[in-house]
Write an enzyme that holds these catalytic residues in place. Structure first.
Site, PDB file in Angstrom:
ATOM      1  CG  ASP A   1     -73.331 -25.496 -22.391  1.00 32.09           C
ATOM      2  OD1 ASP A   1     -72.195 -25.622 -22.884  1.00 32.09           O
ATOM      3  OD2 ASP A   1     -74.366 -25.864 -22.965  1.00 32.09           O
TER       4      ASP A   1
ATOM      5  CG  HIS B   1     -67.976 -26.873 -20.590  1.00 32.51           C
ATOM      6  ND1 HIS B   1     -67.979 -25.583 -21.077  1.00 32.51           N
ATOM      7  CD2 HIS B   1     -69.257 -27.327 -20.721  1.00 32.51           C
ATOM      8  CE1 HIS B   1     -69.194 -25.272 -21.499  1.00 32.51           C
ATOM      9  NE2 HIS B   1     -69.992 -26.304 -21.281  1.00 32.51           N
TER      10      HIS B   1
END
Length: 273
Positions: free
Chosen positions: A96, A254
């Site tokens: 991320d 994710h």
């Protein structure tokens, strides 16, 4: 910045000789605990693992001005962690926002990066192009507008027992206790504002200013990632000039470090030739 360190056991004897240290950079809304299931097997294989709680996430490293969260400052933090550990080079793994920092460090200071492992977020120029040209990526990134609104984002995300932050993990396989561990520090006064300063300090040209990466690079993207569109992920190779490997993880959200730690460990241990 506080740095959680996992050292190899004295008996560790990695088959390839001295294993390089590994720098593990977390994203938002997460913490160094993202790497629990990654650091242990790496340490068992002989790697010294360094997992900082990044700038803004602790009171001891939380400057107030947005300029303190420019990308070059965040990359300098990563280099400073290596300096403090006495590590000239390391495998750098980022997820991320941590991936954005890892890309920036590898581009600006390739001499510090043995091998780059980027999780979820592709090269910043690829992401910038996605935002500019890909309607699906703009849709997936619409939440950033809220995160940049001072006071409003904090109120919305922390309401109802941090319901807004918890929504980031909806549909994932991240265990509830680990989600709690990620989010508990963000409930302390000023902590969420510090984490959100990463979004508020970003200038439009910052992503596009990151140069090509020449170090061996592995990029892992997952097909259930709600933040990064397939088309954006597919642009990554355009900005890597060194050995490159890209893998798509099927059925994974994710949160790659928590859901597929074995794939992350394999990526660290097997750089592209």
């Amino acid at each position: 910045m506080p740095v959680h360190e996992v050292r190899p056991e004295a008996a560790a004897d990695p088959p390839d000789g001295d294993a390089p240290p590994v720098l593990l950079l977390h994203g938002f809304p997460a913490s160094w605990r993202s790497w629990d299931a990654v650091a242990a097997p790496l340490a068992a294989a002989g790697h010294r693992c360094l997992a900082p709680q990044q700038r803004g996430y602790t009171a001891s490293a939380r400057p107030a001005e947005p300029g303190a969260y420019r990308l070059e400052r965040l990359a300098a933090d990563a280099a400073a962690v290596l300096d403090a550990a006495g590590a000239r080079r390391a495998v750098v793994v980022g997820h991320d926002w941590g991936a954005v920092v890892a890309w920036a460090l590898a581009a600006a200071h390739p001499e510090r990066v043995e091998h780059l492992v980027a999780l979820s977020v592709p090269h910043p120029r690829a992401f910038a192009a996605g935002l500019r040209e890909d309607r699906e990526q703009r849709r997936r990134s619409a939440y950033i507008g809220l995160l940049r609104r001072r006071g409003v984002a904090e109120r919305v995300l922390l309401a109802g027992g941090a319901r807004g932050l918890r929504a980031a993990y909806a549909g994932s396989a991240v265990p509830r206790p680990l989600v709690d561990a990620h989010l508990a520090p963000l409930a302390s006064p000023g902590a969420l504002a510090g984490a959100l300063a990463w979004y508020r300090g970003l200038r439009g040209r910052d992503l596009a200013s990151v140069g090509p990466v020449d170090v061996p690079t592995t990029y892992l993207w997952s097909d259930r990632d709600v933040a990064v569109a397939r088309g954006t992920a597919g642009r990554c190779a355009e900005h890597v000039t060194g050995p490159f490997r890209a893998r798509t993880l099927a059925g994974v959200s994710h949160w790659v470090p928590e859901e597929r730690p074995d794939d992350v460990v394999d990526a660290v241990r097997q750089p592209p030739a």
